[in-house]
Write an enzyme that holds these catalytic residues in place. Structure first.
Site, PDB file in Angstrom:
ATOM      1  N   CYS A   1      94.465  54.606  87.397  1.00  0.00           N
ATOM      2  CA  CYS A   1      94.667  54.169  86.018  1.00  0.00           C
ATOM      3  C   CYS A   1      94.046  55.138  85.018  1.00  0.00           C
ATOM      4  O   CYS A   1      93.044  55.787  85.317  1.00  0.00           O
ATOM      5  CB  CYS A   1      94.027  52.802  85.819  1.00  0.00           C
ATOM      6  SG  CYS A   1      94.618  51.580  86.984  1.00  0.00           S
TER       7      CYS A   1
ATOM      8  N   GLU B   1     103.614  66.236 100.248  1.00  0.00           N
ATOM      9  CA  GLU B   1     103.338  65.394  99.087  1.00  0.00           C
ATOM     10  C   GLU B   1     104.312  65.624  97.942  1.00  0.00           C
ATOM     11  O   GLU B   1     104.583  64.697  97.181  1.00  0.00           O
ATOM     12  CB  GLU B   1     101.886  65.532  98.612  1.00  0.00           C
ATOM     13  CG  GLU B   1     101.544  66.812  97.883  1.00  0.00           C
ATOM     14  CD  GLU B   1     100.138  66.772  97.257  1.00  0.00           C
ATOM     15  OE1 GLU B   1      99.450  67.783  97.338  1.00  0.00           O
ATOM     16  OE2 GLU B   1      99.747  65.742  96.697  1.00  0.00           O
TER      17      GLU B   1
ATOM     18  N   ARG C   1      97.301  61.536  86.173  1.00  0.00           N
ATOM     19  CA  ARG C   1      96.471  60.776  87.110  1.00  0.00           C
ATOM     20  C   ARG C   1      97.313  59.945  88.066  1.00  0.00           C
ATOM     21  O   ARG C   1      96.810  59.494  89.093  1.00  0.00           O
ATOM     22  CB  ARG C   1      95.518  59.862  86.331  1.00  0.00           C
ATOM     23  CG  ARG C   1      94.510  60.627  85.510  1.00  0.00           C
ATOM     24  CD  ARG C   1      93.753  59.722  84.588  1.00  0.00           C
ATOM     25  NE  ARG C   1      92.866  58.808  85.276  1.00  0.00           N
ATOM     26  CZ  ARG C   1      91.640  59.105  85.668  1.00  0.00           C
ATOM     27  NH1 ARG C   1      91.164  60.296  85.446  1.00  0.00           N
ATOM     28  NH2 ARG C   1      90.890  58.213  86.285  1.00  0.00           N
TER      29      ARG C   1
ATOM     30  N   LYS D   1      96.249  61.714  90.764  1.00  0.00           N
ATOM     31  CA  LYS D   1      95.453  62.938  90.745  1.00  0.00           C
ATOM     32  C   LYS D   1      94.001  62.650  91.103  1.00  0.00           C
ATOM     33  O   LYS D   1      93.376  63.373  91.864  1.00  0.00           O
ATOM     34  CB  LYS D   1      95.530  63.550  89.342  1.00  0.00           C
ATOM     35  CG  LYS D   1      94.726  64.837  89.183  1.00  0.00           C
ATOM     36  CD  LYS D   1      95.367  65.952  89.957  1.00  0.00           C
ATOM     37  CE  LYS D   1      94.656  67.279  89.800  1.00  0.00           C
ATOM     38  NZ  LYS D   1      95.070  68.219  90.858  1.00  0.00           N
TER      39      LYS D   1
ATOM     40  N   GLU E   1      96.639  72.606 104.769  1.00  0.00           N
ATOM     41  CA  GLU E   1      96.911  72.512 103.336  1.00  0.00           C
ATOM     42  C   GLU E   1      98.391  72.802 103.052  1.00  0.00           C
ATOM     43  O   GLU E   1      99.013  72.147 102.209  1.00  0.00           O
ATOM     44  CB  GLU E   1      95.997  73.475 102.572  1.00  0.00           C
ATOM     45  CG  GLU E   1      96.229  73.571 101.090  1.00  0.00           C
ATOM     46  CD  GLU E   1      96.083  72.244 100.340  1.00  0.00           C
ATOM     47  OE1 GLU E   1      95.600  71.249 100.926  1.00  0.00           O
ATOM     48  OE2 GLU E   1      96.502  72.191  99.181  1.00  0.00           O
TER      49      GLU E   1
ATOM     50  N   HIS F   1      99.971  71.255 123.078  1.00  0.00           N
ATOM     51  CA  HIS F   1      99.352  70.082 123.694  1.00  0.00           C
ATOM     52  C   HIS F   1     100.002  68.784 123.228  1.00  0.00           C
ATOM     53  O   HIS F   1      99.392  67.722 123.305  1.00  0.00           O
ATOM     54  CB  HIS F   1      97.850  70.075 123.394  1.00  0.00           C
ATOM     55  CG  HIS F   1      97.131  71.241 123.998  1.00  0.00           C
ATOM     56  ND1 HIS F   1      96.953  71.383 125.365  1.00  0.00           N
ATOM     57  CD2 HIS F   1      96.592  72.352 123.435  1.00  0.00           C
ATOM     58  CE1 HIS F   1      96.310  72.523 125.611  1.00  0.00           C
ATOM     59  NE2 HIS F   1      96.090  73.133 124.461  1.00  0.00           N
TER      60      HIS F   1
ATOM     61  N   LYS G   1     100.657  70.042 101.129  1.00  0.00           N
ATOM     62  CA  LYS G   1     101.360  70.369  99.888  1.00  0.00           C
ATOM     63  C   LYS G   1     102.843  70.092 100.062  1.00  0.00           C
ATOM     64  O   LYS G   1     103.478  69.511  99.209  1.00  0.00           O
ATOM     65  CB  LYS G   1     101.120  71.844  99.555  1.00  0.00           C
ATOM     66  CG  LYS G   1     101.056  72.193  98.135  1.00  0.00           C
ATOM     67  CD  LYS G   1      99.729  71.953  97.457  1.00  0.00           C
ATOM     68  CE  LYS G   1      99.015  70.690  97.818  1.00  0.00           C
ATOM     69  NZ  LYS G   1      97.687  70.539  97.324  1.00  0.00           N
TER      70      LYS G   1
ATOM     71  N   ASN H   1      90.124  50.248  84.736  1.00  0.00           N
ATOM     72  CA  ASN H   1      90.381  51.113  85.892  1.00  0.00           C
ATOM     73  C   ASN H   1      89.343  50.756  86.943  1.00  0.00           C
ATOM     74  O   ASN H   1      88.161  50.679  86.638  1.00  0.00           O
ATOM     75  CB  ASN H   1      90.239  52.582  85.480  1.00  0.00           C
ATOM     76  CG  ASN H   1      90.347  53.525  86.668  1.00  0.00           C
ATOM     77  OD1 ASN H   1      90.886  53.161  87.720  1.00  0.00           O
ATOM     78  ND2 ASN H   1      89.839  54.732  86.503  1.00  0.00           N
ATOM     79  N   GLY H   2      89.794  50.536  88.182  1.00  0.00           N
ATOM     80  CA  GLY H   2      88.859  50.186  89.253  1.00  0.00           C
ATOM     81  C   GLY H   2      89.316  48.915  89.955  1.00  0.00           C
ATOM     82  O   GLY H   2      90.472  48.510  89.817  1.00  0.00           O
TER      83      GLY H   2
ATOM     84  N   TRP I   1      97.981  52.223  87.759  1.00  0.00           N
ATOM     85  CA  TRP I   1      98.364  52.587  89.122  1.00  0.00           C
ATOM     86  C   TRP I   1      98.099  51.326  89.956  1.00  0.00           C
ATOM     87  O   TRP I   1      96.955  50.934  90.150  1.00  0.00           O
ATOM     88  CB  TRP I   1      97.511  53.759  89.592  1.00  0.00           C
ATOM     89  CG  TRP I   1      97.914  54.374  90.892  1.00  0.00           C
ATOM     90  CD1 TRP I   1      98.894  55.292  91.096  1.00  0.00           C
ATOM     91  CD2 TRP I   1      97.314  54.158  92.167  1.00  0.00           C
ATOM     92  NE1 TRP I   1      98.934  55.661  92.416  1.00  0.00           N
ATOM     93  CE2 TRP I   1      97.980  54.974  93.095  1.00  0.00           C
ATOM     94  CE3 TRP I   1      96.273  53.337  92.626  1.00  0.00           C
ATOM     95  CZ2 TRP I   1      97.647  55.005  94.452  1.00  0.00           C
ATOM     96  CZ3 TRP I   1      95.939  53.368  93.974  1.00  0.00           C
ATOM     97  CH2 TRP I   1      96.628  54.206  94.866  1.00  0.00           C
TER      98      TRP I   1
END
Ligand code: M6R
Length: 604
Positions: free
Chosen positions: A2, A484, A28, A599, A477, A500, A481, A108-109, A82
């Protein structure tokens, strides 16, 4: 996560200021948005979806309060949500109101005791309209106001009843103030000559001021058009430092690029120069990290999430290479089984400095007596303030949800840190290796064939990324990337691990990106792994500096300039960032705001 904005003193620009602030917080991640303006009356508009939906609604049907039009100097709050409790609907969007419609709250939270509070409030006749935890707050305030408390006391009293993480802003009809409190969620206060702001992050009000106060957990603040006041949990006034932001508002714009991600990929040469500036003395073979105190650990534990965890894996390898035992932990797992700490240094690697999982791991480490360090991008962030030491990566604001330039700057900062702690004189060659890093990144950006490769393979079944040693984190990474922002299945592996198990997934429709630099044993072994996938007809894309003969076994090459092992990881990653970007662009994905992602992840 949020985003919060609140303001007082913006006159008839209040609504525009809130909408501008929300647009700067879009990065965000969010799925609904809303605003409230308060003067003698309170008026609220909330919409599921992106900010456009809210703006369209406000355009078609301007805000009106009970007495008709809003005055020319209201106070206001705005929010991007969010979803955590309940789906992204108009009704679950913030601000939330009490039964009388005179109190509006954004948050937010996560309020952990919300169900208990909701049951209690419902039992005394309060009616709830949403599925959210937040909605209990305006109803608590309503009850406190009804009991005769003054507005500030009512808000304080209600916030005292909350358990969990929150950054909260409140407006009340007939009160020319915005109230705010924080506990475990980011909240900053902006100060200009004639207006005051609350926000989750500085870009929300950077256009209007470069002066910021970082609020601490447990603090309560009030703004109106004439000023601000910050108090502690007992109500005592706290004298806060007013900090000056060093970056310009333009840095949070797209500067003509189609996406923030592409802009930030292209900003890497500058970010790396900033990161290195004043920190290396090539002649003396010295690294200078003036901001650090006495740091001389027996061993190091890293805690981090996502991209920052990949940087931590790289950092841990470098520390081990100089003889300091080091281990990287995924922050959300660290708290459940903290390893012995003794005299270890615990380093939180976090771009935002606000990631709840990382903060919680760092707090656990501190509780157990460890010295802690934040390696972060955001000056004044919670991690920077709570840790014993803060080392800044100096990448500048990063808006795209996908971390790009900050990963490069994290790698370099961790490389510098390991060399600084090592303090050996014979590091001169290694230190000299950073000299050409920025120009080598620029050379890749100027001459990459990543777009062509992305176009050729954007419709494959899956994508694999392999690398050894320092290129293992790069492979992880690269895959993160890719998945996502493209929404395609992608996985990264240590190159030797493919055989393996994962090799069963390799087909002629699963491109394998292999990072191979130098000509030593690691390169030779990775080439062996490349041959294994080539034999299964998988297309191979080698990311290489041309020192080995990997090209013989690859269908395509993404070239990087010859460099040192430490810097090769940064360079190889740039090529992989570009492949991800162009593949996602080809697939028409919303690159800067991938679905479901945020974010700054401020809940555990
Ligand atoms: O702000 P942080 O570095 O602590 O964030 C941790 C992760 O959420 C973050 O690195 C995430 O994985 C990236 N944005 C993905 O590109």
């Amino acid at each position: 996560m949020c985003g919060i904005i609140g303001c007082a003193g913006r006159g008839d620009s209040t609504l525009d200021t809130l909408l501008h602030g929300l647009s700067k917080l879009e990065y965000r991640g969010y799925d609904s948005a809303g605003v409230a303006l308060s003067d003698d009356d309170l008026t609220v508009r909330r919409k599921a979806g992106k900010l456009d939906a809210l703006e369209t609604s406000l355009g078609a049907d301007p805000l009106q309060n009970g007495s008709g039009s809003v005055s020319d100097n209201p106070v206001g709050i705005g929010h991007t949500r969010w979803s955590t409790h309940g789906p992204p609907t108009d009704g679950n969007a913030h601000p939330h109101r009490d039964c009388t419609g005179r109190v509006a709250v954004i948050h937010n939270g996560i309020i952990e005791n919300y169900q208990e509070l909701r049951d209690e409030l419902a039992a005394s006749g309060h009616e709830f309209e949403s599925d959210t935890d937040t909605e209990v707050v305006p109803h608590l305030i309503e009850t406190a106001l009804d009991s005769g408390m003054a507005p500030e006391e009512a808000v304080r009293d209600s916030i005292d009843r909350l358990e969990g993480a929150y950054a909260i802003c409140v407006v009340i009809a007939g009160v020319d103030q915005v109230f705010a409190a924080r506990n475990d969620s980011p909240l900053v206060l902006g100060v200009s000559d004639d207006a005051y702001f609350f926000a989750s992050d500085v870009p929300a009000f950077r256009e209007f001021t470069d002066k910021v106060i970082y609020l601490d957990d447990g603090e309560f603040a009030v703004i109106n058009q004439n000023g601000y006041r910050v108090t502690d949990s007992n109500g005592a006034v706290v004298e806060k430092t007013v900090n000056t932001i060093e970056w310009d508002p333009e840095e949070t714009g797209k500067s003509g690029y189609d996406h923030y991600m592409l802009k930030e990929i292209h900003e890497q040469p500058r970010a790396l120069r900033q990161c290195l500036q004043g920190r290396v003395d090539e002649l003396a073979g010295e690294v200078i990290l003036e901001e650090l105190g006495d740091v001389n650990p027996d061993a190091v534990q890293f805690v981090a999430c996502g991209t920052s965890y990949h940087a931590a894996l790289y950092g841990a390898q470098l520390f081990r290479s100089i003889g300091i035992p080091a281990q990287a932990y995924i922050a959300s797992e660290y708290a459940t089984s903290v390893p012995p700490i003794d005299d270890d240094l615990v380093i939180g690697v976090t771009q935002s400095g606000e990631t709840a999982d990382t903060l919680s791991a760092l707090r656990e480490a501190r509780r157990r007596g460890a010295k802690t360090m934040a390696v972060t991008n955001v000056v004044g962030s919670t991690a920077a303030r709570e840790c014993d030491e803060a080392l800044y990566i100096r990448a500048g604001p990063e808006i795209g949800v996908a971390a790009t330039k900050t990963f490069a700057s994290q790698l370099v900062t961790l490389a510098l840190l390991s060399l600084w702690i090592d303090g050996e004189e014979d590091n001169r060659d290694v230190i000299a290796g950073f000299r050409d890093l920025a120009s080598n990144v620029q050379a890749i950006l100027d001459d990459t064939n990543a777009r062509k490769i992305a176009e050729e393979y954007h419709d494959s079944d899956a994508y694999f990324f392999i690398g050894r040693g320092l290129h293992h984190p790069v492979a992880l990474e690269g895959a993160l990337k890719f998945k996502e922002i493209s929404y395609e299945h992608a996985e990264g592996f240590p190159a030797g691990e493919l055989k393996h198990g994962p090799l069963a997934l390799v087909t002629d429709n699963t491109p394998v990106f292999a990072v191979v630099t130098g000509e030593g044993e690691q390169a030779r072994k990775t080439i062996g792994n490349v041959k294994e996938v080539e034999a299964r007809d998988a297309p191979v894309i080698a990311v290489t500096d041309g020192q080995s003969d990997v090209e013989r076994y690859a269908d395509h090459v993404l070239e990087i300039p010859e460099s040192t092992p430490r810097t090769a990881a940064v360079l190889a990653n740039v090529q992989l960032q570009l492949v991800s970007y162009y593949a996602a662009a080809q697939l028409g994905r919303p690159i800067d705001k991938p679905r479901n992602l945020a974010k700054s992840v401020t809940v555990e």
